[in-house]
Design a protein around this motif. Structure first.
Motif, PDB file in Angstrom:
ATOM      1  N   THR A 105       0.796  -1.310   0.178  1.00 31.93           N
ATOM      2  CA  THR A 105       0.046   0.055  -0.067  1.00 31.93           C
ATOM      3  C   THR A 105       0.924   1.448  -0.018  1.00 31.93           C
ATOM      4  OG1 THR A 105      -0.309  -0.472   2.392  1.00 31.93           O
ATOM      5  CG2 THR A 105      -1.936  -1.223   1.011  1.00 31.93           C
ATOM      6  N   LYS A 106       1.886   1.156   0.658  1.00 29.55           N
ATOM      7  CA  LYS A 106       2.704   2.290   0.726  1.00 29.55           C
ATOM      8  C   LYS A 106       3.323   2.610  -0.762  1.00 29.55           C
ATOM      9  CE  LYS A 106       2.870   4.021   5.035  1.00 29.55           C
ATOM     10  NZ  LYS A 106       2.371   5.025   5.724  1.00 29.55           N
ATOM     11  N   THR A 107       3.331   3.812  -1.065  1.00 30.80           N
ATOM     12  CA  THR A 107       3.998   4.027  -2.514  1.00 30.80           C
ATOM     13  C   THR A 107       4.894   5.463  -2.327  1.00 30.80           C
ATOM     14  OG1 THR A 107       1.879   5.141  -2.811  1.00 30.80           O
ATOM     15  CG2 THR A 107       2.181   3.036  -3.787  1.00 30.80           C
ATOM     16  N   ALA A 108       5.555   5.563  -3.671  1.00 30.29           N
ATOM     17  CA  ALA A 108       6.562   6.686  -3.559  1.00 30.29           C
ATOM     18  C   ALA A 108       6.324   7.310  -4.837  1.00 30.29           C
ATOM     19  CB  ALA A 108       7.703   6.508  -3.147  1.00 30.29           C
ATOM     20  N   ASP A 109       5.001   7.735  -5.212  1.00 30.30           N
ATOM     21  CA  ASP A 109       4.641   7.990  -6.733  1.00 30.30           C
ATOM     22  C   ASP A 109       5.353   9.411  -6.962  1.00 30.30           C
ATOM     23  OD1 ASP A 109       3.396   5.522  -6.767  1.00 30.30           O
ATOM     24  OD2 ASP A 109       1.413   6.475  -6.328  1.00 30.30           O
ATOM     25  N   ASN A 110       5.331  10.181  -6.039  1.00 27.60           N
ATOM     26  CA  ASN A 110       5.533  11.607  -6.382  1.00 27.60           C
ATOM     27  C   ASN A 110       7.212  11.907  -6.574  1.00 27.60           C
ATOM     28  OD1 ASN A 110       3.315  13.452  -6.646  1.00 27.60           O
ATOM     29  ND2 ASN A 110       2.944  12.754  -4.732  1.00 27.60           N
TER      30      ASN A 110
ATOM     31  N   ILE B  67       5.100   0.687 -12.813  1.00 27.35           N
ATOM     32  CA  ILE B  67       6.223   0.060 -12.376  1.00 27.35           C
ATOM     33  C   ILE B  67       5.909  -0.828 -10.893  1.00 27.35           C
ATOM     34  CG2 ILE B  67       8.699  -0.105 -11.742  1.00 27.35           C
ATOM     35  CD1 ILE B  67       9.044   2.247 -13.879  1.00 27.35           C
ATOM     36  N   ASP B  68       5.151  -0.227 -10.467  1.00 27.91           N
ATOM     37  CA  ASP B  68       4.848  -0.363  -9.021  1.00 27.91           C
ATOM     38  C   ASP B  68       3.586  -1.778  -9.183  1.00 27.91           C
ATOM     39  OD1 ASP B  68       4.758  -0.392  -6.066  1.00 27.91           O
ATOM     40  OD2 ASP B  68       2.976   0.533  -6.218  1.00 27.91           O
ATOM     41  N   ILE B  69       2.813  -1.629 -10.142  1.00 25.86           N
ATOM     42  CA  ILE B  69       1.691  -2.487 -10.427  1.00 25.86           C
ATOM     43  C   ILE B  69       2.628  -3.696 -10.952  1.00 25.86           C
ATOM     44  CG2 ILE B  69      -0.035  -3.194 -11.643  1.00 25.86           C
ATOM     45  CD1 ILE B  69      -1.169  -0.380 -11.896  1.00 25.86           C
ATOM     46  N   ILE B  70       3.422  -3.686 -11.800  1.00 32.46           N
ATOM     47  CA  ILE B  70       4.082  -4.847 -12.118  1.00 32.46           C
ATOM     48  C   ILE B  70       4.910  -5.455 -10.929  1.00 32.46           C
ATOM     49  CG2 ILE B  70       5.896  -5.523 -13.590  1.00 32.46           C
ATOM     50  CD1 ILE B  70       5.150  -3.493 -15.565  1.00 32.46           C
ATOM     51  N   ARG B  71       5.382  -4.700 -10.312  1.00 32.28           N
ATOM     52  CA  ARG B  71       6.090  -5.398  -8.989  1.00 32.28           C
ATOM     53  C   ARG B  71       5.017  -6.013  -8.169  1.00 32.28           C
ATOM     54  NH1 ARG B  71       8.010  -0.604  -6.415  1.00 32.28           N
ATOM     55  NH2 ARG B  71       9.243  -0.376  -8.459  1.00 32.28           N
ATOM     56  N   LYS B  72       4.054  -5.422  -7.825  1.00 31.54           N
ATOM     57  CA  LYS B  72       2.791  -6.276  -6.953  1.00 31.54           C
ATOM     58  C   LYS B  72       2.480  -7.338  -7.577  1.00 31.54           C
ATOM     59  CE  LYS B  72       0.820  -2.435  -4.536  1.00 31.54           C
ATOM     60  NZ  LYS B  72       1.656  -1.065  -4.937  1.00 31.54           N
ATOM     61  N   ASP B 113      11.820  -2.263 -17.631  1.00 36.19           N
ATOM     62  CA  ASP B 113      10.585  -1.340 -16.944  1.00 36.19           C
ATOM     63  C   ASP B 113      11.057  -0.018 -17.090  1.00 36.19           C
ATOM     64  OD1 ASP B 113       8.822  -3.109 -16.582  1.00 36.19           O
ATOM     65  OD2 ASP B 113       9.166  -3.267 -14.534  1.00 36.19           O
ATOM     66  N   VAL B 114      12.473   0.239 -16.732  1.00 38.65           N
ATOM     67  CA  VAL B 114      13.204   1.763 -16.659  1.00 38.65           C
ATOM     68  C   VAL B 114      13.310   1.988 -17.923  1.00 38.65           C
ATOM     69  CG1 VAL B 114      15.610   1.080 -16.042  1.00 38.65           C
ATOM     70  CG2 VAL B 114      14.575   3.162 -15.154  1.00 38.65           C
ATOM     71  N   GLU B 115      13.809   1.311 -18.751  1.00 41.13           N
ATOM     72  CA  GLU B 115      14.197   1.768 -20.338  1.00 41.13           C
ATOM     73  C   GLU B 115      12.730   2.108 -20.825  1.00 41.13           C
ATOM     74  OE1 GLU B 115      18.106  -0.983 -21.239  1.00 41.13           O
ATOM     75  OE2 GLU B 115      16.193  -1.990 -21.267  1.00 41.13           O
TER      76      GLU B 115
END
Lengths: 212, 162
Positions: A105-110, B67-72, B113-115
């Motif tokens: 749940t914790k994110t660092a989107d900004n 990128i976070d969704i792929i990680r999840k 992902d970063v590329e």
């Protein structure tokens, strides 16, 4: 193909208005939600695990209070240690799942993409270390308990039998060694579990850290 | 604030579509993840203080979310039934633009992902300075990376795969 052709290829590919596939998704409706369905499912799975482990922990605490406070029972230290280990294990399981939920749940989107990646890697490392140390404490304490019980022969542990055969010392030593090596085995399992995430994270960080 | 957000996002929906198409290429949950990006943008919106262009901020949050969704997904792997999207054969025989797009997306899908995030920004005509700001790199390093990715991408497009 020239390097500059990529841009024209990209723009050509997006000239036609074919991307209206998201018309079904309404912004107004979306922003009133906490998470989309797929992510909600992942999070609710973890929450369910937290609920089950928390129930187990509460039952344990209730039983302990009933035994030690209400019934005023007095146990020997050798009986209390396994009970304490069981409680410790339940606390660990609950905390571990809560930490997992925080990661989800914790994110660092900004932050910038690089900072966000480093933030995620730091969090994952923290989880792995926490899990490893918890297993280390619980399993090493269990090993110590087995050794103490054996040396002081509490409950006739030296003559414990299995199908009328006295448990041989090598078997006991093997069991103790297994307990001592178990944290590293669990660490290995965790590495396998998080391998893909770590690979992606480390690869991305490596690409970004490469000097020009 | 909500009306302002909706108006701004509607003006930049194209960016979000492209990010989803790149990161969730042939993913049956693409629409769902698009929704997640919208949710995360809304949650982060109070922290947007007009310090940078809205599109720059939007890109940063949307890329981090993708990128976070792929990680999840990797953190909680689960087996899912293949949807019609995986079974379907792309219908681009009559549409050369769709064919080009499909090939380009396929090629970009080979990148990390970063590329992917760097190349989207480049293809969207962002300056090196803006890309550096979004990604968190120096301007000169950004230029070098873009060149490397372009060479890699062209090689993939020529060879069919890396």
């Amino acid at each position: 193909m020239d390097k500059n052709d990529l841009k024209s290829l990209w723009h050509d590919a997006h000239n036609s208005n074919q991307e209206i596939i998201y018309d079904k998704v309404k912004i107004e409706k979306s922003i009133s939600m906490k998470h989309c369905k797929a992510i909600s499912k992942i999070i609710s799975d973890v929450k369910l695990k937290i609920l089950f482990s928390a129930i187990g922990l509460f039952i344990y605490i209730g039983l302990m209070l009933y035994a030690f406070v209400y019934l005023d029972l007095v146990f020997s230290i050798n009986s209390i240690i396994p009970l304490a280990l069981a409680g410790l294990f339940l606390i660990f399981i609950t905390t571990s799942e809560i930490v997992r939920l925080l990661v989800l749940t914790k994110t660092a989107d900004n932050m910038s993409v690089k900072e966000s990646l480093l933030f995620s890697r730091k969090r994952l490392n923290r989880i792995r270390t926490f899990d490893f140390l918890s297993y280390l404490v619980i399993l090493y304490l269990s090993a110590v308990l087995v050794i103490v019980n054996y040396l002081s022969d509490i409950g006739g542990v030296k003559n414990l039998s299995f199908r009328n055969e006295v448990i041989p010392l090598p078997f006991l030593l093997f069991f103790i060694l297994m307990l001592l090596f178990m944290p590293w085995f669990i660490k290995y399992l965790h590495n396998q579990r998080y391998r893909k995430i770590y690979f992606e994270l480390n690869n991305s960080v490596r690409i970004l850290n490469e000097e020009a | 604030m909500e009306k302002e957000f909706i108006k701004l996002v509607k003006n930049h929906e194209g960016i979000l579509h492209k990010i989803c198409n790149i990161y969730f290429f042939r993913n049956p949950y693409k629409e769902d993840y698009y929704q997640e990006i919208l949710i995360r943008l809304w949650k982060s919106f109070p922290s947007y203080k007009n310090q940078s262009a809205f599109s720059t901020w939007l890109y940063r949050v949307a890329l981090n979310t993708a990128i976070d969704i792929i990680r999840k997904q990797n953190l909680q792997p689960k087996h899912t039934e293949l949807s019609n999207i995986e079974y379907s054969i792309p219908e681009y025989e009559h549409n050369i633009e769709s064919y080009k797009k499909e090939k380009l997306y396929q090629a970009i899908n080979y990148l990390s992902d970063v590329e992917k995030s760097i190349i989207i920004l480049y293809l969207e005509d962002y300056s090196y300075k803006e890309i550096a700001e979004i990604i968190g790199l120096s301007e000169s390093n950004t230029g070098v990376k873009i060149n490397r990715i372009k060479i890699q991408l062209i090689k993939i497009l020529k060879d069919g795969q890396e």
